[in-house]
Design a protein around this motif. Structure first.
Motif, PDB file in Angstrom:
ATOM      1  N   CYS A 102       0.834  -1.211   0.000  1.00 47.85           N
ATOM      2  CA  CYS A 102       0.000   0.000   0.000  1.00 47.85           C
ATOM      3  C   CYS A 102       0.869   1.263   0.000  1.00 47.85           C
ATOM      4  O   CYS A 102       1.885   1.327   0.694  1.00 47.85           O
ATOM      5  N   CYS A 121      -8.289   7.753  -0.735  1.00 44.57           N
ATOM      6  CA  CYS A 121      -7.001   7.418  -1.367  1.00 44.57           C
ATOM      7  C   CYS A 121      -7.026   7.800  -2.852  1.00 44.57           C
ATOM      8  O   CYS A 121      -7.884   7.322  -3.607  1.00 44.57           O
ATOM      9  N   CYS A 161      -6.086   0.957   4.904  1.00 44.17           N
ATOM     10  CA  CYS A 161      -6.598   1.361   3.587  1.00 44.17           C
ATOM     11  C   CYS A 161      -7.916   2.138   3.736  1.00 44.17           C
ATOM     12  O   CYS A 161      -8.803   1.730   4.471  1.00 44.17           O
ATOM     13  N   CYS A 180      -4.176   1.824  -7.374  1.00 45.59           N
ATOM     14  CA  CYS A 180      -3.767   1.107  -6.164  1.00 45.59           C
ATOM     15  C   CYS A 180      -2.914  -0.105  -6.554  1.00 45.59           C
ATOM     16  O   CYS A 180      -3.341  -0.939  -7.365  1.00 45.59           O
TER      17      CYS A 180
HETATM   18  S1  SF4 Z   1      -6.542   1.847  -2.125  1.00 46.33           S
HETATM   19 FE1  SF4 Z   1      -4.971   3.281  -1.444  1.00 46.33          FE
HETATM   20  S2  SF4 Z   1      -4.968   2.993   0.773  1.00 46.33           S
HETATM   21 FE2  SF4 Z   1      -6.003   1.216  -0.077  1.00 46.33          FE
HETATM   22  S3  SF4 Z   1      -4.378  -0.326  -0.377  1.00 46.33           S
HETATM   23 FE3  SF4 Z   1      -4.575   0.817  -2.273  1.00 46.33          FE
HETATM   24  S4  SF4 Z   1      -3.022   2.403  -2.126  1.00 46.33           S
HETATM   25 FE4  SF4 Z   1      -3.386   1.648  -0.073  1.00 46.33          FE
END
Ligand code: SF4
Length: 798
Positions: free
Chosen positions: A299, A311, A306, A349
């Motif tokens: 992440c 995000c 998360c 992500c």
């Molecule tokens: S959505 Fe954003 S906060 Fe969630 S795992 Fe992916 S990078 Fe990380």
């Protein structure tokens, strides 16, 4: 040729070709999601509701059982489209079909939770429509009814939406969907042509097979080709990673399997598998391999859990996903580094990207969790019939306890209490629901104190039945928490609430799977208490996973007694097994037993000095580095302090609990070859240095294993013993076999290559007993003991 879906595709018409060369399969769910998903990753998709596999368990059956006789539940449907030389199979299991006299109704059930208003989702309708279309093709129908049913997981109330379609309408819809998917699939097909040509030309990537490696590879290939389960002990030195991957890659080209899952218990296993693929690439292989890294590690968020709502890598994820995928097609090793780079570039992500890439890759390297855990993100691969997936389970001896942990669930009173207090003002209904759970814990604690159970530690209650009352209270918490989380939760409150939410959901999931293989354990300690739904016997749940794949190879350097592992890991008499011999000459290992010293828990206190003396004697009398393994840190420390008094000049390095990456590296670095002074390393069996490390040549020439490695006595171990006592195997299954596996792994650190020579000393009187000695591998013969000289092999040793 007979046209099937005339004039619909830019890249050609669909034909019933006699000459299909390429087969592709896609589940209805995958097809619909890939084409239709757009926008952001929704929090709701991530955290609301049980996993799709579990939905069936929790609610679908209830609903389906109440349907009339003419209703068929869980009907598997598939349809094949031919495009020139390509056959695309669209398949899936529709929840229900009503076949009435003059009409048919296709039903798709979606489980919802909480009291949120029901929204019809286009992706859900699309799924219904695809199933309806396939059914119409199969039954030559012109009209059909479709029902989308939203089922409340908790109350079992349903909200139903009905529509009817003509064949022409659904044909246009289906063809449009497939057309969009096929433009991607064609890229995949072209890739598969390149891949298969490279596999055909691929020779074994090293100069020669190692001794035993070819035989192992043949066993693997046969099991993959025949769609069987293979349990294989492939001792150190055989080259098991390449021994399993090379035939698996060949099986892909031969269309015996379509995708490889290489499953590991530890990160090091993933690195070894990546290296094996890299070596094959050097030899000309073209193969796309996704390595999955745990969400919390990959992440991009700097701190906290998360949160897809805020995000930037989640907002608009699906709008950018296809560009990221397209870019990824220029690479073949989708390692963590590659995925991170692509994710940064396309602002997506990295974790979700790795999951989406896995669909388009030929192999996936990942932790056991992704295939076996009930919460696994890759369960979609294990929901189809006639699957063509192969699971390659590395270091499979670890899977017994890992599976127990994955299928079990627990909850602590303190966590409930903390979140209850925290939510008091923010959302009183959640706080009240948690208050009731806390009250349940208080009552249980009172019962545990006032009515102690015979044979159990004070404060412990063991029950065979699931705690129904608690599970109902937990359902209430979920419902209230969801209502709060779906609005605009406080930034500080959401993370701990979410964490508890997932723990509770896990409990409810385990409650849904609860049967005679589970027990409920309640333990209270001071002001806290814990309730655990403990899966004693994971074999049935593992078997269900294996039933959903084409083949599985479970392999390890130590998998004996093989019958025990086969039984525990969901295998049966009909499944294949093989115990390969060690590739190294027996005389390269000198094995001794010091059978004068007792190391049982009761005797330990009296023999710390003896153990320290024997270690010092062995260390003083030889050149070369040595590792000494203990069953616990406590025991290790008690002996090390005496060893240091006795032999202060010998350099030592000691394993500590919770070592950082750097500390681990330093530990191993102390064994660098060419060091002037020999070193003695102290470590624990079953820990990070007890298996999976390679200290070849003069980096390690000796090992001492203190004790027979029995797991610590605790309520859970005792319950395992009681459970298997029914077949008179309780003590062996709970203690002896897991313990001796650790002994064999630890002792196996010494001889890693053809050139290695070394000595292993086993310290414990019990090693002389047949119960333990019959588990020794044949290459541990002859066995020398301090007390009685050479021991003959025990009867019935494997
Ligand atoms: S959505 Fe954003 S906060 Fe969630 S795992 Fe992916 S990078 Fe990380």
């Amino acid at each position: 040729m007979q046209p099937l879906c005339d004039g619909l595709f830019d890249f050609g018409k669909l034909y019933m070709s006699e000459d299909v060369q390429y087969k592709m399969a896609v589940s209805v769910r995958e097809l619909v999601q890939f084409v239709m998903l757009s926008g952001s990753i929704e929090r709701g998709l991530g955290f609301v509701g049980p996993s799709p596999a579990l939905e069936g368990v929790l609610g679908h059956q209830h609903l389906q059982e109440g349907r009339p006789e003419e209703y068929k539940a869980e009907v598997y449907l598939k349809h094949e489209c031919h495009i020139e030389e390509v056959a695309l199979t669209v398949r899936g299991r529709v929840d229900g079909i009503w076949e009435l006299e003059d009409s048919v109704l296709i039903e798709e059930i979606k489980t919802v939770s909480g009291r949120r208003p029901i929204e019809e989702k286009p992706v859900h309708w699309a799924q219904c429509k695809v199933y309806a279309y396939i059914y119409m093709v199969q039954h030559d129908l012109q009209h059909i009814g479709v029902q989308l049913t939203y089922l409340n997981r908790r109350t079992y109330n349903t909200t139903e939406f009905q529509r009817s379609f003509t064949f022409a309408e659904l044909e246009v819809f289906f063809d449009d969907l497939v057309q969009q998917y096929m433009s991607w699939s064609l890229i995949q097909i072209r890739w598969q042509q390149i891949r298969d040509r490279s596999i055909k030309a691929l020779h074994f990537p090293y100069i020669d097979y190692r001794k035993g490696q070819r035989s192992f590879a043949v066993h693997v290939y046969k099991a993959l080709a025949d769609g069987q389960l293979l349990f294989a002990e492939a001792p150190t030195g055989i080259g098991k990673t390449m021994g399993v991957l090379f035939p698996a890659v060949k099986a892909v080209e031969q269309k015996k399997i379509a995708k490889i899952f290489y499953l590991t218990a530890k990160t090091i296993g993933r690195e070894v598998a990546q290296k094996a693929f890299a070596d094959m690439r050097e030899a000309g292989l073209r193969f796309r391999v996704t390595t999955l890294t745990a969400k919390e590690k990959i992440c991009f968020r700097e701190e906290g859990p998360c949160d897809v709502e805020t995000c930037p890598f989640a907002i608009g994820y699906y709008d950018r996903l296809k560009d990221a995928l397209f870019d990824a097609m220029n690479e073949e090793a989708w390692t963590r580094q590659t995925i991170e780079r692509l994710a940064h570039k396309h602002v997506v992500c990295p974790f979700e990207l790795s999951l989406d890439l896995s669909i388009w890759g030929d192999a996936i390297i990942c932790d056991y969790n992704y295939a076996f855990s009930p919460n696994a993100q890759l369960r979609r691969y294990f929901e189809e019939d006639d699957s063509d997936i192969a699971l390659l389970v590395d270091e499979a001896h670890n899977l017994v306890d890992r599976a127990r942990a994955m299928f079990s669930a627990s909850l602590e009173k303190r966590d409930v209490w903390d979140v209850k207090r925290m939510m008091q003002k923010a959302h009183p209904p959640t706080s009240k629901a948690l208050h009731r759970v806390n009250k349940f814990f208080v009552q249980m604690r009172k019962q545990a104190e006032e009515e102690p159970q015979e044979g159990r530690p004070r404060g412990t209650i063991v029950q065979k039945d699931a705690p129904k009352e608690l599970l109902t209270l937990l359902e209430d918490v979920l419902e209230e928490a969801e209502l709060y989380l779906m609005k605009e939760p406080d930034e500080d409150l959401a993370p701990p609430l979410l964490e508890l939410y997932f723990r509770i959901r896990d409990m409810i999931r385990a409650g849904g799977q609860y049967d005679k293989r589970f027990v409920t354990i309640f333990e209270s300690f001071r002001s806290d208490a814990m309730l655990r739904l403990f899966c004693i016997d994971p074999s049935t749940l593992l078997k269900k996973v294996f039933a959903r794949v084409k083949s599985a190879i479970l392999f390890s350097a130590t998998l004996r007694p093989i019958d025990y592992f086969r039984e525990m890991l969901g295998g049966g008499e009909e499944d294949r097994h093989v115990l390969l011999p060690s590739p190294f000459p027996q005389e390269h290992l000198h094995l001794m037993i010091d059978d004068r010293i007792a190391t049982t828990y009761r005797m330990r206190g009296r023999t710390y000095g003896d153990v320290a003396r024997v270690i010092a004697q062995m260390a003083e009398g030889r050149d070369g580095n040595m590792l000494v393994f203990f069953p616990s840190y406590r025991y290790l420390e008690d002996v090390v302090s005496r060893f240091l008094e006795r032999a202060p000049s010998i350099p030592v390095i000691i394993q500590r609990p919770g070592m950082s990456e750097e500390e681990r590296e330093n530990f191993l670095y102390a064994f660098e070859s060419g060091s002037v002074e020999s070193i003695v390393g102290f470590a624990v069996m079953g820990g990070i240095f007890g298996e999976g490390i390679d200290l070849v040549g003069d980096r390690l020439t000796g090992a001492i294993v203190v004790g027979v490695g029995l797991p610590q006595v605790c309520t859970e171990r005792d319950l395992i013993r009681e459970y298997y006592d029914e077949q008179n195997m309780g003590f062996d299954y709970a203690y002896v076999y897991p313990g001796m596996n650790k002994v064999m792994q630890a002792a196996g650190r010494v001889i890693r290559t053809e050139e290695d020579r070394g000595r292993v000393l086993l310290i414990d009187q019990r090693f002389r007993q047949e119960r333990y000695r019959k588990l020794f591998p044949p290459w541990w013969q002859p066995v020398w003991t301090r007390h009685t000289g050479i021991l003959p092999p025990p009867k019935g040793s494997s």
